[in-house]
Design a protein around this motif. Structure first.
Motif, short mmCIF file in Angstrom:
data_model
loop_
_atom_site.label_atom_id
_atom_site.label_comp_id
_atom_site.label_asym_id
_atom_site.label_seq_id
_atom_site.Cartn_x
_atom_site.Cartn_y
_atom_site.Cartn_z
N LYS A 83 0.89 -1.35 0.00
CA LYS A 83 -0.15 -0.04 -0.02
C LYS A 83 0.87 1.28 0.12
CE LYS A 83 -3.41 -0.25 2.95
NZ LYS A 83 -4.29 -0.31 4.23
N GLY A 84 0.96 1.99 -1.05
CA GLY A 84 1.58 3.10 -1.24
C GLY A 84 0.87 4.49 -1.00
N GLU A 85 -0.29 4.44 -0.72
CA GLU A 85 -1.05 5.66 -0.61
C GLU A 85 -0.48 6.66 0.64
OE1 GLU A 85 -3.12 6.72 -2.65
OE2 GLU A 85 -2.76 5.07 -3.79
N GLU A 86 -0.54 7.93 0.36
CA GLU A 86 -0.03 8.64 1.45
C GLU A 86 -0.64 8.45 2.83
OE1 GLU A 86 0.67 13.64 2.43
OE2 GLU A 86 -0.07 13.03 0.59
N TRP A 87 -1.82 8.30 2.98
CA TRP A 87 -2.52 8.26 4.36
C TRP A 87 -1.99 6.90 4.86
CZ3 TRP A 87 -4.48 9.66 8.35
CH2 TRP A 87 -5.00 8.80 9.08
N ASP A 88 -1.61 5.76 4.15
CA ASP A 88 -1.11 4.73 4.77
C ASP A 88 0.30 5.06 5.49
OD1 ASP A 88 -3.17 2.77 3.75
OD2 ASP A 88 -2.41 3.11 1.91
N LYS A 89 1.05 5.68 4.63
CA LYS A 89 2.33 6.04 5.15
C LYS A 89 2.22 6.83 6.66
CE LYS A 89 4.70 5.89 0.88
NZ LYS A 89 5.31 6.69 -0.26
#
Length: 225
Positions: A83-89
């Protein structure tokens, strides 16, 4: 110097073996777990320098596992995820992660990230024990005492103290401290530094060691007696 130990928590057996192979070839000693419960058992009985943690796992996902680990341990954590979405990070970092790597990744990038996190944590140093003034620091055990009294610090407070000790008498800007301790990808306010320094001064009880340098930031210096 003994090899540093890394715990890999990932439900995919092939991924665990692949990461373990990369890290063993780079001079680390590895332990592996297929879920959070196995990981907790290893942490209970083994000194671990860093944790590689997958996010997408059944039962307890990586976010839950990270949260539970943070209740007891200040061990650096690098998240691995497809998962590379900003929110995941952002969520991973807010829960206490120290870095976030998106699958697929290269072996070189993984090892480089590990060394960067370990360097920020100060646990790659060969000189485990340091004494500066009234403060004694054990880098490997991540323990601090002042005049023989044990001081409980959070991971970031400990990393901040190490950063100051490694750069004694140097004026460091808030931006430099953010990069050293939180990493260049940190998303947040410079006031985070001020807040952590205020707490660190209070806990250490030797607040005059950390001096404010107006217009620049802070520096660490033991007063001459």
């Amino acid at each position: 110097m003994e090899k540093l130990s890394i715990l890999i928590i990932d439900d995919e057996e092939d991924m665990r073996h692949l990461v373990e192979m990369y890290l063993e070839n780079s001079g680390f000693h590895c332990f592996s777990a297929s879920n959070g419960q196995e990981g907790y058992a290893i942490l209970k009985d083994t000194y671990i320098s860093l944790i590689i943690l997958d996010i997408m796992m059944p039962d307890e996902d990586g976010y839950v596992v990270c949260k539970r680990i943070r209740e007891k341990y200040n061990i650096p954590i690098i998240f691995l995820s497809a998962k590379g979405e900003e929110w995941d990070k952002v969520q991973a970092l807010q829960l206490g992660g120290d870095d976030y790597l998106v699958k697929p990744f290269s072996p070189g990038e993984l090892v480089a990230r590990i060394h960067a996190v370990l360097r920020r944590s100060g646990i790659t140093k060969t000189d485990s024990y340091i004494q500066v003034g009234k403060i004694i620091i054990d880098r490997l055990a991540r323990k601090v005492s002042v005049e023989g009294e044990s001081i409980s610090l959070t991971l970031k407070e400990f990393e901040l103290l190490l950063c100051f000790v490694d750069h004694q008498s140097q004026a460091l800007s808030r931006e430099q401290l953010l990069d050293f301790v939180w990493g260049i990808d940190y998303i947040g306010s410079l006031r985070t530094v001020d807040t952590h320094i205020k707490t660190l001064r209070m806990k250490l009880g030797v607040g005059d060691y950390i001096q404010t340098v107006w217009g620049i930031g802070y520096k660490f210096e033991v007063p001459v007696q």
